[in-house]
Write an enzyme that holds these catalytic residues in place. Structure first.
Site, short mmCIF file in Angstrom:
data_model
loop_
_atom_site.label_atom_id
_atom_site.label_comp_id
_atom_site.label_asym_id
_atom_site.label_seq_id
_atom_site.Cartn_x
_atom_site.Cartn_y
_atom_site.Cartn_z
N ASP A 38 53.99 16.78 -69.38
CA ASP A 38 53.91 17.06 -70.92
C ASP A 38 55.22 16.94 -71.81
OD1 ASP A 38 51.49 18.01 -69.76
OD2 ASP A 38 52.29 19.99 -69.60
N GLU A 197 42.82 17.46 -74.88
CA GLU A 197 43.72 18.26 -75.27
C GLU A 197 45.16 17.32 -75.59
OE1 GLU A 197 44.19 19.81 -71.25
OE2 GLU A 197 45.17 17.83 -70.46
#
Length: 316
Positions: A38, A197
């Site tokens: 991420d 997401e």
């Protein structure tokens, strides 16, 4: 004959782009050592920074965040821990995920997920140390359906800053000038087609690009798509075609990205994670960087996950 000519032209085009000649069994090394996911990439002054999730635990149970800096996007320095949940927070101790960072008024504002809430921390430098100014989440778990995770901050040309977040649906709100508060009645919620997401927004030539990840991060098909708008609040229209970032060959699960522009240039790079090579999975991921290109109509072109980037110089 026309079909044969068209096929030969297509093959030639693929060869020129490098895709046809790529050895898909040998991917470039990750830019960060070990397992990190991420990644939020940013530039402050004459250095690039990456703020990742610390990976490598079943169920993503990391308890702290780190920062990495670079003068050229290739060689990265470990700046150490910048936020430790058990030490620095009173309201969460684990599941430290997917941070983002913005700056205003000489301060740096770090947004992150902790125990599926979103928090904010403030520092005088991009390398921290960061302190919790609220003593509570900025966005609480349960405010909306889905998980309150994956924040991304975007600052527009007029200085206004917006926070995007959400698993299952996307949410956005304009932040107040203090960067640690907002008007909850002004939150906009929507769900682009197949959104899952990891939202992230950039602006180029007057167009806002909202990008996100589809599928689950444990799925080898994890990939990045995008939509465009003329406003940071939308509505966003999903771009036609396929994903702009996806795995190929030995590269699996390429997603949850962020994008940085080289100051003063129309030159862009995308940071993302993939399954660790070899033997990686959705809990063991590594951070990579590739260049990001646009065509003459402003469409984002597919990313070559086998590209090995060259050093990038920032000229102040």
């Amino acid at each position: 004959m026309k079909k044969l000519t068209s096929l030969l032209a297509l093959l030639a085009s693929c060869t020129l782009s490098g895709f046809a000649q790529t050895d898909t069994t040998k991917a470039p090394a990750p830019v960060l050592p070990g397992v990190y996911a991420d990644p939020n990439i940013a530039v402050f002054g004459n250095r690039f920074y990456i703020y990742p999730t610390t990976d490598g635990t079943e169920g993503w149970q990391s308890t702290y965040f780190t920062c990495w800096s670079s003068a050229d996007l290739v060689q990265w320095k470990d700046e150490g821990k910048i936020l430790d949940l058990p030490r620095d927070l009173t309201w969460a101790a684990a599941r430290a995920w997917a941070p983002t960072i913005g700056t205003k008024n000489g301060k740096y504002y770090y947004y992150y997920a902790a125990d599926t809430n979103i928090g904010v921390a403030v520092a005088d430098k991009p390398t921290g140390p960061f302190k919790d100014p609220l003593g509570k989440p900025l966005i609480k778990r349960g405010m909306f359906k889905g998980q309150m995770i994956d924040p991304a901050v975007f600052t527009d040309d007029d200085g206004s800053s917006y926070l995007y977040w959400g698993n299952g649906s996307c949410h956005v709100v304009k932040l107040n000038e203090d960067m640690i508060s907002y008007d909850s009645t002004k939150i906009v919620s929507f769900k682009p087609q197949d959104y899952n997401e990891g939202p992230f927004v950039i602006k180029r030539k007057g167009i806002y690009y909202l990008m996100w990840s589809e599928f689950d991060t444990r799925d080898p098909r994890y990939s990045v798509w995008y939509a465009t708008s003329t406003s940071p609040l939308g509505p966003f229209v999903k771009a036609p075609g396929g994903p702009i970032l996806k795995g190929r060959g030995v590269v699996k699960g390429a997603g949850h990205h962020s994008v940085v522009q080289v100051p003063g240039k129309d030159e862009w790079y995308i940071a993302y994670h993939r399954f660790k090579i070899p033997d990686g999975n959705g809990y063991n991921r590594e951070t990579c960087i590739s260049s990001l290109h646009f065509d003459d109509k402003g469409n984002i072109l597919p990313v070559d996950v086998f590209e090995e980037i060259k050093p990038v110089e920032i000229k102040e």
